[in-house]
Motif scaffolding. Structure first.
Motif, PDB file in Angstrom:
ATOM      1  N   THR A   1       0.910  -0.989  -0.024  1.00  0.00           N
ATOM      2  CA  THR A   1       0.001  -0.033   0.092  1.00  0.00           C
ATOM      3  C   THR A   1       1.064   1.488  -0.019  1.00  0.00           C
ATOM      4  OG1 THR A   1      -0.116   0.232   2.440  1.00  0.00           O
ATOM      5  CG2 THR A   1      -1.609  -1.293   1.313  1.00  0.00           C
ATOM      6  N   GLN A   2       0.160   2.409  -0.441  1.00  0.00           N
ATOM      7  CA  GLN A   2       0.934   3.708  -0.493  1.00  0.00           C
ATOM      8  C   GLN A   2       1.265   4.140   0.904  1.00  0.00           C
ATOM      9  OE1 GLN A   2       1.613   5.667  -3.353  1.00  0.00           O
ATOM     10  NE2 GLN A   2       2.957   6.790  -1.799  1.00  0.00           N
TER      11      GLN A   2
ATOM     12  N   ALA B   1      -2.922   1.621  -9.278  1.00  0.00           N
ATOM     13  CA  ALA B   1      -2.630   1.800  -7.791  1.00  0.00           C
ATOM     14  C   ALA B   1      -1.761   2.929  -7.277  1.00  0.00           C
ATOM     15  CB  ALA B   1      -1.959   0.426  -7.244  1.00  0.00           C
TER      16      ALA B   1
END
Length: 451
Positions: A218-219, A294
């Motif tokens: 995830t970021q 994403a």
């Protein structure tokens, strides 16, 4: 044990040699690796050396093998190999050279043992169609769950299926576990001597950094890790200063997981020295669009952003679009954005790039020749490298191809080309500056070719 490994590039070589050293160090098993990639199969003498190695091999493994100049000669050699052969994620003609114990894709479906075994073999046989790679991986994931629990002849199909999971999650630990499985099952006298461990799974789509221990799914995870790297990053975030310019960099998942990334580390350093945040991302398989969506596309839905350009104005113009999360996109894989080495889909790639709406540059790691060979050759890039890494990405819209790293004759890992990386970093910095300028401050040059 003599193990022959065939790949189109040398990304896995250093990690495999480390795995072989670990087998020798921890278990006293000597493993001799014969590593062959496109760069090492360029002459008749190279092919003769491979033929001799195949004749003396205990096991032959291959992955990501494409291109007529590789496939046809390999097919002739592998069809007559006496040692067990396991070929995955490659041209169908090579996959069908696989034979592991009682699992033999050289046989027709009618010649297989009848019953459930025959049905499994039929499902694993490569088929035609654009979605074949995804279909095969889905079948393999399901089979590994079932076959692990079944003894006897099914274990050979299990070996073939689980080899995909080790290789596609190709961190050094997984490659060590794959060598343990192969040695345990297919080398005489080694049964019962080595651990049999399941592969470790890694995110299919992720951000990564050469200095980090693992990729980030995830970021938020990536941002938290990056904030802890330096006090300056925490201080800047706390003061609420304008967001640092960022560029999105696409790399191969194999590069991220094997750690063969010195060329990317040098690029990151050059960009950070210029005040630019480099964000490296990968996607599994041959389609890099999931990584763009994403981590680089920003908050607006890509479909909505692309559609807004096509709809005519009615009462009022549409609201301003949220900006992309990066100022520039760099394809550092050496392949097309969609399709990779097996095929390309420029129409789909251009649609994704139009939605992202930032500049798109092409950095090329040498995959089919050594740096010394490239420099010494008057023609420069090998024809297959020129086609896959320059011509095909141009169909997507990639510009400014620069060779920034590759393998050398001195070792197994990729090395950076410092002058090229500095040149690329300077061009990237200028592109970022240009994008952030107001249009009124920009100057436009028009160059006309008069033939």
């Amino acid at each position: 044990m003599r193990l022959i490994v065939l790949t189109v590039d040398g990304n896995h070589t250093a990690a495999l040699r480390a795995a072989a050293d670990r087998l020798r160090r921890e278990h006293g098993i000597g493993v001799t690796l014969g590593m062959y990639d496109a760069a090492s199969l360029r002459s008749e003498a190279d092919w003769q050396r491979l033929a001799d190695d195949i004749a003396a091999a205990d096991f032959i493994f291959g992955a990501r093998l494409f291109g007529e100049e590789l496939v046809r000669p390999l097919e002739r050699l592998l069809k007559t190999a006496a040692a067990p052969v396991c070929i995955i994620t490659s041209n169908p003609a090579l996959i069908e050279c696989t034979h592991l114990g009682r699992f033999d894709l050289r046989k027709s479906d009618a010649d297989q043992e009848p019953g459930i075994f025959q049905q499994w073999v039929r499902k694993l046989r490569p088929q035609s169609g654009a979605g074949e790679a995804k279909r095969q991986l889905a079948v393999l994931r399901n089979l590994t769950k079932v076959l692990k629990l079944i003894p006897g002849k099914a274990r050979d199909i299990y070996t073939y299926a689980i080899a995909h999971q080790y290789w596609l999650n190709c961190a050094p630990e997984n490659l060590y576990r794959m060598l343990c499985l192969i040695t345990e099952r297919y080398v005489p006298g080694q049964s019962g001597k080595l651990p049999q461990l399941d592969p470790i799974s890694y995110p299919e789509v992720a951000l990564f950094h050469p200095a980090a221990a693992e990729p980030f799914a995830t970021q938020a995870d990536y941002d938290a890790w990056r904030a802890t790297r330096t006090k300056a990053a925490r201080s800047k975030a706390a003061k609420g200063q304008p967001a640092q310019p960022a560029v999105g960099i696409l790399a191969l998942r194999t590069v991220a997981l094997t750690g063969n990334s010195a060329h990317l580390a040098a690029l990151i350093d050059a960009l950070e020295r210029r005040g630019i945040e480099p964000r490296l991302a990968y996607a599994s398989g041959l389609d890099q669009r999931p990584a763009i969506e994403a981590f680089f596309a920003g908050s607006a839905a890509p479909e909505a952003r692309g559609l807004a350009r096509l709809l005519p104005f009615k009462k009022a113009p549409p609201a301003p679009e949220p900006p992309a999360a990066v100022d520039l996109l760099i394809n550092a894989t050496g392949f097309a954005l969609v399709g990779g080495p097996a095929e390309s889909k420029p129409v789909e790639a251009r649609a994704a790039l139009a939605q992202l709406d930032v500049g798109y540059l092409n950095l090329v790691p040498l995959a089919f020749q050594r740096i010394e060979e490239w420099r010494a050759d008057d023609t420069g890039l090998a024809p297959i490298q020129s086609a896959l890494s320059v011509a095909v990405p141009e169909l997507d819209g990639a510009s400014d191809p620069i060779i920034y790293g590759g393998p050398t004759g001195a070792g197994d890992t990729f090395v950076p080309l410092p002058e090229a990386i500095e040149q690329a970093a300077e061009r990237i910095a200028r592109r970022v500056t240009l994008r952030r300028k107001a249009n009124a401050e920009k100057r436009l040059a028009i160059v006309m070719f008069n033939f």
